[in-house]
Design a protein around this motif. Sequence first.
Motif, short mmCIF file in Angstrom:
data_model
loop_
_atom_site.label_atom_id
_atom_site.label_comp_id
_atom_site.label_asym_id
_atom_site.label_seq_id
_atom_site.Cartn_x
_atom_site.Cartn_y
_atom_site.Cartn_z
N ALA A 1 0.96 -1.17 -0.08
CA ALA A 1 0.11 -0.01 0.05
C ALA A 1 0.87 1.34 0.11
N CYS A 2 0.21 2.20 -0.40
CA CYS A 2 0.99 3.67 -0.66
C CYS A 2 1.02 4.13 0.85
N HIS A 3 2.25 4.78 1.37
CA HIS A 3 2.68 5.31 2.50
C HIS A 3 1.77 6.67 2.74
N ALA A 4 1.64 7.24 1.39
CA ALA A 4 1.04 8.72 1.75
C ALA A 4 -0.59 8.64 1.81
N CYS A 5 -1.03 7.89 1.03
CA CYS A 5 -2.61 7.81 1.00
C CYS A 5 -3.12 6.69 1.34
N GLY A 6 -2.50 5.57 1.51
CA GLY A 6 -2.83 4.10 1.93
C GLY A 6 -3.62 3.09 0.91
N TRP B 1 4.15 2.03 -7.69
CA TRP B 1 3.20 2.95 -8.57
C TRP B 1 1.92 3.30 -7.76
N CYS B 2 1.60 4.36 -7.23
CA CYS B 2 0.17 4.76 -6.81
C CYS B 2 -0.58 5.38 -7.70
N ASP B 3 -1.80 4.67 -8.16
CA ASP B 3 -2.53 5.50 -8.90
C ASP B 3 -3.23 6.71 -8.49
N ALA B 4 -3.63 6.50 -7.05
CA ALA B 4 -4.40 7.74 -6.45
C ALA B 4 -3.37 9.07 -6.18
N CYS B 5 -2.14 8.81 -5.77
CA CYS B 5 -1.34 9.84 -5.73
C CYS B 5 -0.70 10.29 -7.20
N GLY B 6 -0.74 9.23 -8.06
CA GLY B 6 0.03 9.43 -9.39
C GLY B 6 1.39 9.73 -9.53
N VAL C 1 5.37 7.43 -7.96
CA VAL C 1 6.18 6.27 -7.44
C VAL C 1 6.06 6.60 -5.80
N ARG C 2 5.76 5.77 -4.97
CA ARG C 2 5.79 6.02 -3.39
C ARG C 2 6.33 4.78 -3.01
N VAL C 3 6.92 5.21 -1.85
CA VAL C 3 7.47 4.04 -0.75
C VAL C 3 6.10 3.24 -0.25
ZN LIG Z 1 -0.87 6.98 -2.45
#
Ligand SMILES: [Zn+2]
Length: 405
Positions: free
Chosen positions: A42-47, A81-86, A88-90
Motif C-alpha cells: 500500500a502507498c505510505h502517503a494515501c494508503g 506506482w500509486c494511481d491515487a497519488c499519481g 512512485v511512492r514508498v
Molecule cells: Zn498514494
Amino acid sequence: MSSLSIADYFPWRRVKIVHQNVNAEPATALVRIEPDRRFRAACHACGGPARTIHSHARKFVRDLSFGQHEMTLQIEYRKIWCDACGGVRVEQLEFVDASQRVTNRLAAYAVQLCNRGLSIQAVAEHLNLDPKTVKVLDQAALEVKFGQTCYDGLVRLAIDEIAVRKGHNYMTVVLDYDTGRVVWMGEGRQIETLDEFFKNMPENVRNGIQAVALDMWEAFINAVKRWCPNADIVFDLFHVVKAFNEVIDDIRNEEFRKSDQQGRELLKGSKYLLLRRGEDLRRNQRAKLKEILAANERLNLLYWLKDLLPAIWSYTSKSWASSAIDAWQAVAECDGHPALLRFARKLEKYRYGILNHCKHPIHTSKLEGVNNKIKVIKRIAYGFHDLEYFTLKIKQAFPGKISDN
Ligand SMILES: [Zn+2]
C-alpha cells in the motif's frame, strides 16, 4: 530444529523476519525484514493499493534494544506506482514512518523518557541516538498534543513577559488563571504579539473574558482593550512594588552621591536591605536597616511608603482601596521629590486597574512558576535556540488542573 523464535518480538503485519545476526562485541543485533508477498503493498502517503511494483529498496532502522544488544532492522521494501497519488511512492509499513530512521516504538520510548524530565542529551546517550533525532521525535509528539492553541474555558487570564535570554529577548506568556494552564506563548512583548493570540480566539470566548491580570505595560493593556470588550484589567501588587523598588534604588543612589564619607559608609550595601522584604532579612541585617532609616529621613519615608503599598491591595472595597491610594499620593506629594511625584501620577493613571483587584483578586505571580521552570527547561531542551520547541516544553510543564482554586 528448535521451535524457539524471536519473530514474536516483531509482531508486524505484512512483513516477515528472514534473518537474524547477533554480535557479542560490540553487542549489536541485525534483523532482516522483507515484505510478506501474500499481501499487496500500500502507498505510505494515501494508503491506496499498489497497482505495480516500481522497484526494491533497502533501509536500516533502529529499533528497541534486545537485552544489551542494540537492534538494527534491515528492511527490504518496495517502491510502488500509486494511481491515487499519481506517482512512485514508498510502501506503507505499520512500524516505521517513511521518513524515519527509528521504529515507531523506539520513537515512543524516547518521547516517554523525555516526558520524565530527562534531557535530550541524556536520552540520546542512553539510546545511542543523535540528540537532533531525539529532539525531532519529542517535538513531533508535543506538537500533536500542544501545537494548537486551546481557547476552551478561558474566563480569567494572567499575561506577563518572561526574559528568555539575559537582558533581552522577551516572550509573552498567557496563563489561564483558573487552571494554571499555559495557553499560549509568543515572541516579543508588543501589541502585535498579543494580537496573534487574540485574533484566533473565538468571539464568544473573547466576549466572555472577565478579567486579565497584567503589568502596567501599555502594549498589553491596549491589546486587551482592543480584543476583550468585557474584561476588567487588573494590575497586581507585584509589578507595582517592582516599579517602586526602582524609585527607591534611584533615590538611594542620589542620597549616596550627596553623602559625606561617613554617610556613604552607612549606605554601602543598603540596596539589598531596602529592596528585600523586611521579613526576609536576618536579625543583623534588620539592625543595619534600622540604623540607615534612622539616619536618612528620605529613605525612611520611602521605606514607609513601600510598606504602605500592599495595604492598597488588601481591601475588597473599592472605596477603601481608593482612599488608600489617595493617602499614599498625599504623602508623596508632601515630600515633593520628582521621582515620588512621578510615581504618584503613575498610581493615578493606573488607579482603575488597581481598584479592579477588589472585584477580581487575581495576579500575575502565578507566572513566577513559569519563570522558575525556564532554567530547568533550558537545561533539558537544548537552550533556547528553538523557541517553538521551548514553548511546547513549557506548555507540557503547565497543562493546568481542572480547578486551581
Ligand atoms: Zn498514494
